[in-house]
Scaffold this motif. Structure first.
Motif, PDB file in Angstrom:
ATOM      1  N   GLY A   1      -0.717  -4.275  10.681  1.00 37.40           N
ATOM      2  CA  GLY A   1      -1.382  -3.718  11.855  1.00 37.40           C
ATOM      3  C   GLY A   1      -1.463  -2.206  11.800  1.00 37.40           C
ATOM      4  N   LEU A   2      -0.384  -1.569  11.331  1.00 36.01           N
ATOM      5  CA  LEU A   2      -0.367  -0.108  11.239  1.00 36.01           C
ATOM      6  C   LEU A   2      -1.384   0.396  10.222  1.00 36.01           C
ATOM      7  N   LEU A   3      -1.403  -0.212   9.038  1.00 37.37           N
ATOM      8  CA  LEU A   3      -2.337   0.224   8.000  1.00 37.37           C
ATOM      9  C   LEU A   3      -3.782  -0.071   8.383  1.00 37.37           C
ATOM     10  N   THR A   4      -4.004  -1.158   9.100  1.00 40.11           N
ATOM     11  CA  THR A   4      -5.369  -1.466   9.534  1.00 40.11           C
ATOM     12  C   THR A   4      -5.911  -0.368  10.441  1.00 40.11           C
ATOM     13  N   ARG A   5      -5.111   0.067  11.376  1.00 36.90           N
ATOM     14  CA  ARG A   5      -5.566   1.109  12.304  1.00 36.90           C
ATOM     15  C   ARG A   5      -5.757   2.453  11.589  1.00 36.90           C
ATOM     16  N   PHE A   6      -4.824   2.827  10.738  1.00 34.05           N
ATOM     17  CA  PHE A   6      -4.949   4.101  10.037  1.00 34.05           C
ATOM     18  C   PHE A   6      -6.106   4.082   9.044  1.00 34.05           C
ATOM     19  N   THR A   7      -6.279   2.975   8.341  1.00 32.60           N
ATOM     20  CA  THR A   7      -7.386   2.886   7.383  1.00 32.60           C
ATOM     21  C   THR A   7      -8.728   2.939   8.092  1.00 32.60           C
ATOM     22  N   ARG A   8      -8.838   2.258   9.201  1.00 31.43           N
ATOM     23  CA  ARG A   8     -10.088   2.295   9.963  1.00 31.43           C
ATOM     24  C   ARG A   8     -10.412   3.718  10.396  1.00 31.43           C
ATOM     25  N   SER A   9      -9.429   4.428  10.935  1.00 32.83           N
ATOM     26  CA  SER A   9      -9.671   5.802  11.384  1.00 32.83           C
ATOM     27  C   SER A   9     -10.030   6.722  10.220  1.00 32.83           C
TER      28      SER A   9
ATOM     29  N   ILE B   1       7.102  10.186  -4.826  1.00 27.78           N
ATOM     30  CA  ILE B   1       5.963   9.459  -5.388  1.00 27.78           C
ATOM     31  C   ILE B   1       4.697   9.758  -4.597  1.00 27.78           C
ATOM     32  N   VAL B   2       4.817   9.801  -3.264  1.00 27.56           N
ATOM     33  CA  VAL B   2       3.657  10.124  -2.431  1.00 27.56           C
ATOM     34  C   VAL B   2       3.148  11.533  -2.733  1.00 27.56           C
ATOM     35  N   ASP B   3       4.060  12.493  -2.920  1.00 25.22           N
ATOM     36  CA  ASP B   3       3.650  13.855  -3.251  1.00 25.22           C
ATOM     37  C   ASP B   3       2.938  13.911  -4.594  1.00 25.22           C
TER      38      ASP B   3
ATOM     39  N   PRO C   1      -4.219   9.991   3.830  1.00 25.61           N
ATOM     40  CA  PRO C   1      -3.467   9.486   4.991  1.00 25.61           C
ATOM     41  C   PRO C   1      -2.966   8.066   4.817  1.00 25.61           C
ATOM     42  N   ILE C   2      -3.703   7.243   4.057  1.00 30.69           N
ATOM     43  CA  ILE C   2      -3.252   5.867   3.834  1.00 30.69           C
ATOM     44  C   ILE C   2      -1.972   5.854   3.010  1.00 30.69           C
ATOM     45  N   ILE C   3      -1.903   6.682   1.965  1.00 25.36           N
ATOM     46  CA  ILE C   3      -0.705   6.756   1.138  1.00 25.36           C
ATOM     47  C   ILE C   3       0.484   7.245   1.960  1.00 25.36           C
ATOM     48  N   THR C   4       0.243   8.201   2.845  1.00 27.74           N
ATOM     49  CA  THR C   4       1.336   8.700   3.695  1.00 27.74           C
ATOM     50  C   THR C   4       1.933   7.577   4.537  1.00 27.74           C
ATOM     51  N   VAL C   5       1.085   6.826   5.192  1.00 24.41           N
ATOM     52  CA  VAL C   5       1.558   5.737   6.049  1.00 24.41           C
ATOM     53  C   VAL C   5       2.229   4.651   5.216  1.00 24.41           C
ATOM     54  N   ALA C   6       1.656   4.338   4.052  1.00 26.67           N
ATOM     55  CA  ALA C   6       2.242   3.294   3.208  1.00 26.67           C
ATOM     56  C   ALA C   6       3.627   3.696   2.722  1.00 26.67           C
ATOM     57  N   GLY C   7       3.808   4.961   2.338  1.00 27.09           N
ATOM     58  CA  GLY C   7       5.123   5.413   1.887  1.00 27.09           C
ATOM     59  C   GLY C   7       6.169   5.340   2.977  1.00 27.09           C
ATOM     60  N   LEU C   8       5.822   5.807   4.163  1.00 29.60           N
ATOM     61  CA  LEU C   8       6.767   5.726   5.280  1.00 29.60           C
ATOM     62  C   LEU C   8       7.037   4.279   5.673  1.00 29.60           C
TER      63      LEU C   8
END
Length: 370
Positions: free
Chosen positions: A250-258, A355-357, A294-301
């Motif tokens: 759900g979190l990635l869906t919202r961030f990816t859409r935005s 890794i994200v950096d 932004p997707i990588i940031t959310v995925a890492g966290l």
């Protein structure tokens, strides 16, 4: 006119100054920007790792309760000699700063202390329990990335249509539903009532598990060529991984859409459409690449939170991971084990952020110069 234009374009340089270095000469003569970027991030990670040890040690020793009572019992507390011997044996009779110094000294040598419950080195306990959590969280994050990014892209491309509204509702449900409640419902419905998923644990007890190589049952079963164990381990992994992944999906869906909607409104995307480029090329070469940061940031966290948030899911599905180990250690005030768990979770967060950096620097060259 020509003289004025030339003077404005290239101001005079003193005769003794060398010519300005080009980007190629700077790259040849000095360190590569990506290498400097990685060095800075690694040094920062080392400093943060030391901070994690300090914070973990201080917070663990501030927890109310007496570890002597938790480990010896009330009857042994009546004998001061036993209490003094136990405190001296575990180093609790020294000041906190000396305890921290001894902890750091052992940590540098790879010694995390001895568990007061299992009476084994904490490193051995963690080596036994951490792979189970890594397998569970790894499967959950893979499912989350595949479904979350796909749902977010579809929702952005079908903006304000039925698919967009349906996926937004599903993502809201995934974010809102408590994970422990969903785990209880999934275990009751799919195992107890419908009996279509295996029970608790990582593999059927009759199979005994694959020979340990990585600690991951699915990987070890493939390495050993035991397909029966692989099928059993994968079946036991499906339900807890999906339960754990629902929030992240759900979190990635919202961030990816935005993120995709923001990129779709950029001028270079309109220019690519005007050139007549296929939609698939525009999506993968222009839109997704720009939206990855932004997707990588959310995925890492999200992966870090999955590792540290598996306690209840592991308890419900009897998954022998670091969550159960941390819970038992905390309830018995096993301070070395609690500090070991905190250190492992903190280091995992540091590795994920590193890794994200690195991915930032690979995807967006502008990040390397910061």
């Amino acid at each position: 006119m020509d003289d004025a234009t030339g003077a404005a374009a290239s101001p005079p340089r003193p005769s003794g100054d060398p010519p300005p270095a080009t980007a190629r000469s700077r790259r040849r003569g000095g360190t590569h920007p990506l290498a400097r970027f990685l060095i800075r991030r690694i040094l920062t990670a080392v400093l943060l790792a030391w901070g994690i040890t300090l914070v973990t040690f201080v917070l663990t020793n501030l927890v109310p309760g007496d570890p002597v009572a938790a480990n010896l019992g009330q009857r042994a507390l009546g004998d001061p000699a036993i209490v003094a011997q136990w405190r001296a044996e575990h180093g609790l009779d020294k000041p906190l700063w000396q305890q921290y110094g001894l902890y750091l000294q052992g940590l540098v040598q790879g010694d995390l202390g001895t568990s007061q419950q299992s009476h084994r080195p904490v490193s051995e306990d963690l080596a036994e329990f951490v792979p189970a959590t890594l397998e569970l969280a790894g499967a959950a994050i893979v499912v989350s990335l595949i479904l979350g990014v796909a749902f977010g892209v579809v929702a952005a491309l079908r903006r304000d249509r039925f698919a967009d509204h349906a996926l937004r509702v599903l993502s809201l449900i995934g974010i809102s539903v408590p994970t422990f409640w969903l785990a209880l419902v999934a275990f009751y419905v799919f195992f107890y009532r419908l009996q279509i998923t295996p029970g608790s644990g990582r593999v059927d007890p009759a199979l005994g598990g694959a020979p340990p190589v990585t600690g991951l049952q699915t990987i070890d079963a493939l390495l050993a060529g035991r397909w029966d164990i692989f099928v059993s381990a994968a079946g036991h992994l499906v339900t807890p991984a999906l339960v754990l992944a629902l929030y992240t999906i759900g979190l990635l869906t919202r961030f990816t859409r935005s993120a995709v909607l923001e990129v779709l409104g950029q001028d270079y995307v309109r220019a690519a459409r005007a050139k007549g480029l296929p939609g698939r090329v525009i999506l993968f070469r222009y839109v997704l690449r720009s939206a990855l940061v932004p997707i990588i940031t959310v995925a890492g966290l999200a992966f870090g939170s999955l590792l540290s948030g598996t306690v209840l899911v592991e308890a419900i599905f009897a998954w022998p991971g670091i969550g159960q180990y941390a819970y038992k250690s905390a309830t018995t005030l096993d301070l070395p084990a609690v500090m070991g768990v905190g250190l492992v979770v903190g280091v995992v967060y540091l590795v994920i952020n590193l890794i994200v950096d690195v991915l930032y620097g690979v995807i967006d060259p502008r990040v390397r110069s910061q």
